[in-house]
Design a protein around this motif. Structure first.
Motif, PDB file in Angstrom:
ATOM      1  N   TRP A 120       0.822  -1.207   0.000  1.00  0.00           N
ATOM      2  CA  TRP A 120       0.000   0.000   0.000  1.00  0.00           C
ATOM      3  C   TRP A 120       0.857   1.260   0.000  1.00  0.00           C
ATOM      4  O   TRP A 120       0.465   2.282  -0.586  1.00  0.00           O
ATOM      5  CB  TRP A 120      -0.968  -0.010   1.177  1.00  0.00           C
ATOM      6  CG  TRP A 120      -2.091  -0.984   0.987  1.00  0.00           C
ATOM      7  CD1 TRP A 120      -2.336  -2.110   1.719  1.00  0.00           C
ATOM      8  CD2 TRP A 120      -3.105  -0.947  -0.012  1.00  0.00           C
ATOM      9  NE1 TRP A 120      -3.439  -2.763   1.233  1.00  0.00           N
ATOM     10  CE2 TRP A 120      -3.933  -2.080   0.172  1.00  0.00           C
ATOM     11  CE3 TRP A 120      -3.396  -0.067  -1.054  1.00  0.00           C
ATOM     12  CZ2 TRP A 120      -5.035  -2.354  -0.647  1.00  0.00           C
ATOM     13  CZ3 TRP A 120      -4.489  -0.330  -1.872  1.00  0.00           C
ATOM     14  CH2 TRP A 120      -5.298  -1.455  -1.670  1.00  0.00           C
ATOM     15  N   TYR A 124       0.311   4.321  -2.588  1.00  0.00           N
ATOM     16  CA  TYR A 124       0.069   5.707  -2.189  1.00  0.00           C
ATOM     17  C   TYR A 124       1.243   6.622  -2.507  1.00  0.00           C
ATOM     18  O   TYR A 124       1.094   7.846  -2.495  1.00  0.00           O
ATOM     19  CB  TYR A 124      -0.311   5.769  -0.711  1.00  0.00           C
ATOM     20  CG  TYR A 124      -1.666   5.160  -0.441  1.00  0.00           C
ATOM     21  CD1 TYR A 124      -2.799   5.642  -1.081  1.00  0.00           C
ATOM     22  CD2 TYR A 124      -1.815   4.081   0.423  1.00  0.00           C
ATOM     23  CE1 TYR A 124      -4.047   5.081  -0.866  1.00  0.00           C
ATOM     24  CE2 TYR A 124      -3.061   3.511   0.654  1.00  0.00           C
ATOM     25  CZ  TYR A 124      -4.174   4.013  -0.004  1.00  0.00           C
ATOM     26  OH  TYR A 124      -5.410   3.451   0.199  1.00  0.00           O
ATOM     27  N   LEU A 127       0.610   9.098  -5.245  1.00  0.00           N
ATOM     28  CA  LEU A 127      -0.066  10.372  -4.991  1.00  0.00           C
ATOM     29  C   LEU A 127       0.821  11.566  -5.315  1.00  0.00           C
ATOM     30  O   LEU A 127       0.324  12.670  -5.558  1.00  0.00           O
ATOM     31  CB  LEU A 127      -0.491  10.446  -3.526  1.00  0.00           C
ATOM     32  CG  LEU A 127      -1.796   9.740  -3.150  1.00  0.00           C
ATOM     33  CD1 LEU A 127      -1.875   9.526  -1.656  1.00  0.00           C
ATOM     34  CD2 LEU A 127      -2.990  10.556  -3.633  1.00  0.00           C
ATOM     35  N   PRO A 133      -6.319   7.694  -8.977  1.00  0.00           N
ATOM     36  CA  PRO A 133      -5.806   6.437  -8.425  1.00  0.00           C
ATOM     37  C   PRO A 133      -5.617   5.387  -9.525  1.00  0.00           C
ATOM     38  O   PRO A 133      -6.247   5.471 -10.582  1.00  0.00           O
ATOM     39  CB  PRO A 133      -6.899   6.010  -7.439  1.00  0.00           C
ATOM     40  CG  PRO A 133      -8.148   6.673  -7.933  1.00  0.00           C
ATOM     41  CD  PRO A 133      -7.714   7.953  -8.550  1.00  0.00           C
ATOM     42  N   TRP A 230      -8.522  10.599  -2.864  1.00  0.00           N
ATOM     43  CA  TRP A 230      -7.233  10.550  -3.563  1.00  0.00           C
ATOM     44  C   TRP A 230      -6.901  11.916  -4.145  1.00  0.00           C
ATOM     45  O   TRP A 230      -5.788  12.423  -3.973  1.00  0.00           O
ATOM     46  CB  TRP A 230      -7.283   9.488  -4.666  1.00  0.00           C
ATOM     47  CG  TRP A 230      -5.991   9.325  -5.430  1.00  0.00           C
ATOM     48  CD1 TRP A 230      -5.494  10.159  -6.395  1.00  0.00           C
ATOM     49  CD2 TRP A 230      -5.012   8.279  -5.278  1.00  0.00           C
ATOM     50  NE1 TRP A 230      -4.289   9.703  -6.862  1.00  0.00           N
ATOM     51  CE2 TRP A 230      -3.972   8.550  -6.195  1.00  0.00           C
ATOM     52  CE3 TRP A 230      -4.938   7.153  -4.478  1.00  0.00           C
ATOM     53  CZ2 TRP A 230      -2.853   7.718  -6.320  1.00  0.00           C
ATOM     54  CZ3 TRP A 230      -3.835   6.325  -4.607  1.00  0.00           C
ATOM     55  CH2 TRP A 230      -2.812   6.603  -5.514  1.00  0.00           C
ATOM     56  N   LYS A 233      -6.014  14.339  -1.403  1.00  0.00           N
ATOM     57  CA  LYS A 233      -4.680  14.070  -0.882  1.00  0.00           C
ATOM     58  C   LYS A 233      -3.617  14.495  -1.885  1.00  0.00           C
ATOM     59  O   LYS A 233      -2.557  15.014  -1.495  1.00  0.00           O
ATOM     60  CB  LYS A 233      -4.531  12.578  -0.561  1.00  0.00           C
ATOM     61  CG  LYS A 233      -3.302  12.247   0.259  1.00  0.00           C
ATOM     62  CD  LYS A 233      -3.374  12.846   1.647  1.00  0.00           C
ATOM     63  CE  LYS A 233      -2.173  12.459   2.492  1.00  0.00           C
ATOM     64  NZ  LYS A 233      -2.218  13.093   3.818  1.00  0.00           N
TER      65      LYS A 233
END
Length: 485
Positions: A120, A124, A127, A133, A230, A233
């Motif tokens: 994970w 991420y 980002l 995503p 997403w 962020k």
């Protein structure tokens, strides 16, 4: 038991996990143990359902029952629930053999850590560059498990899993205890063979031709669910990237403040990694040898590089911030075990466990008010108190409010403030309605106002002796409704 587990395990190990779960529901070993397991699950599902349904009053009333009931239920059922885990493991052995059950337990523990920390994290990490995503997340997960996992990462996760000890907050025994109960003695180098690439996963074996459609469906559901947060962020990260660029430019022209230098180091570590941040951390420590964050992060980095000087840095950080004692000692413990320095590792493990016991005592001390508790003035600025009073004036049924600081035996350097309030109520209110309204008021005060950190809210109506005690503390009364005395 979802898709990630089926992708992570070969068929024979997945059967063992399935047999374990069925063992919880089986009456073959202990019907009472099975009942305990189902009751614990039922209570948690009821609370979760009430939260999701939006029935706040029902939830508040039900929580009052749970506050009374759960401590009794847990006290009587905890040992039985833990025994039930061992019983379920034995069911798995009966159905799938000891080797498959043991390997499934090890594989589950290690790959859970791998998924959380590395898979994970890699997702991420995108980002930083991608506004949307990824599309086929479960295809990526399948590919990750199908290839040989990084041996260093797996070794670290396996060492952590095997060195953990059973604690008194989890009904699941630790991995080593579960393996011991099966009569399986783990051999560290040998166990690494468990993590060879999976030729055929449980998902492929049991889902067959439907697997591709299932992966596509779950990937789409995940993407739809994560898309909005997403993008939010992504926007936040872009701002942080700009902040880091500005700090880097400023540092070329003048010396940053320690606060700015700390932010620069944190962002450098986040976006550029360990090697890039080392000189920045060393510079911070040169300016402030006792800087807790810089010492802690540098200590971790050095221990990751198998450099024992990291212990000194983490010890220095612990001396400045007691909240990292447990985690810091565990990090050092894992390092020492990897180095074969087991006696030293044991001392850090014991230190972490002792700190854990202090944390539990601290939580108990901070979760209740008793008649023999002692208090002192809050020492919060007049500006903050005035702002809080304005917020309290929005509650028409509040009569009086007191603000004090509780004297603490454990971790007194981390203050606990007590906001004690008295509200209007009618004698016609039933006990259930009265308690429900109190709970609603406490939740409202916590969620809707800017309160001091670490605050305990207390309703005074049924505790007049406590109000007399608070009145004697200088400047404790911060609010009184107009016309009330």
């Amino acid at each position: 038991m979802g898709l990630p587990l089926m992708l992570a395990l070969p068929p024979e190990q997945f059967r063992a996990v399935l047999a374990h779960e069925l063992g919880h529901l089986s009456g073959n070993h202990s019907r009472f143990n099975g009942w305990i397991y189902r009751q614990r699950e039922t209570w948690y599902r009821i609370v979760k359902g009430l939260r999701q349904s939006g029935h706040e009053i029902s939830l508040l009333i039900f929580q009052l029952f749970l506050i009374w009931y759960i401590p009794f239920f847990n006290a009587y059922s905890f040992v039985l629930a833990r025994m039930n885990e061992y019983e379920a493991d034995r069911c798995a052995v009966d159905l799938t053999k000891e080797q498959n059950t043991a390997k499934a337990l090890i594989n589950f523990e290690v790959k859970s850590r791998f998924i959380e920390r590395y898979f994970w994290d890699s997702i991420y990490k995108q980002l930083e560059t991608e506004i949307e995503p990824p599309e086929m997340i479960y295809t990526a997960m399948q590919q990750a498990f199908a290839q040989r996992l990084n041996e260093e990462i797996i070794s670290t996760c396996l060492m952590e899993a095997l060195t953990e000890k059973t604690n008194n907050t989890d009904t699941h025994p630790c991995l080593r205890d579960r393996l011991k109960a099966l009569g399986y003695i783990p051999n560290f180098p040998k166990e690494l063979a468990i993590f060879a690439p999976i030729e055929i996963s449980a998902a492929q074996e049991f889902l067959g031709d439907e697997l591709e459609k299932i992966i596509e469906h779950f990937s789409q559901v995940w993407r739809e669910k994560i898309s909005t947060p997403w993008r939010q962020k992504y926007a936040e990260i872009q701002k942080l990237i700009v902040t880091l660029k500005d700090l880097n430019c400023k540092s070329q022209k003048q010396q940053l403040t320690l606060k700015e230098a700390s932010q620069q180091a944190f962002l450098t570590f986040k976006f550029e990694g360990e090697e890039a941040v080392i000189p920045l951390l060393q510079e911070i420590i040169h300016r402030d040898p006792h800087h807790a964050l810089a010492n802690y992060l540098l200590g971790q980095i050095f221990l990751n590089k198998q450099d024992a000087t990291g212990i000194e840095y983490i010890e220095r950080a612990i001396a400045q911030d007691s909240s990292i004692v447990g985690e810091g000692c565990q990090i050092i413990c894992y390092f020492l075990r990897e180095q074969g320095r087991n006696n030293e590792a044991k001392s850090y493990q014991e230190r972490a466990e002792s700190y854990g016991k202090l944390i539990l005592k601290s939580q108990q001390e901070r979760s209740t008010l008793k008649n023999d508790d002692k208090f002192e003035p809050h020492n919060i600025s007049d500006i903050e108190v005035k702002k809080l009073c304005q917020q309290l004036s929005n509650y028409s049924h509040l009569i009086t409010a007191y603000l004090v600081k509780k004297n603490l035996q454990y971790f007194p350097e981390k203050p606990l403030y007590v906001l004690a309030v008295k509200r209007e109520f009618s004698f016609l209110e039933g006990s259930h309605s009265y308690e429900a309204d109190n709970s609603k008021l406490v939740n409202s005060l916590l969620q809707e106002n800017e309160l001091p950190s670490n605050v305990f809210i207390f309703i005074l109506n049924s505790h007049l002796s406590m109000e007399k005690k608070l009145k004697r503390i200088p400047n404790s009364m911060i609010y009184q409704k107009k016309g009330k005395k």
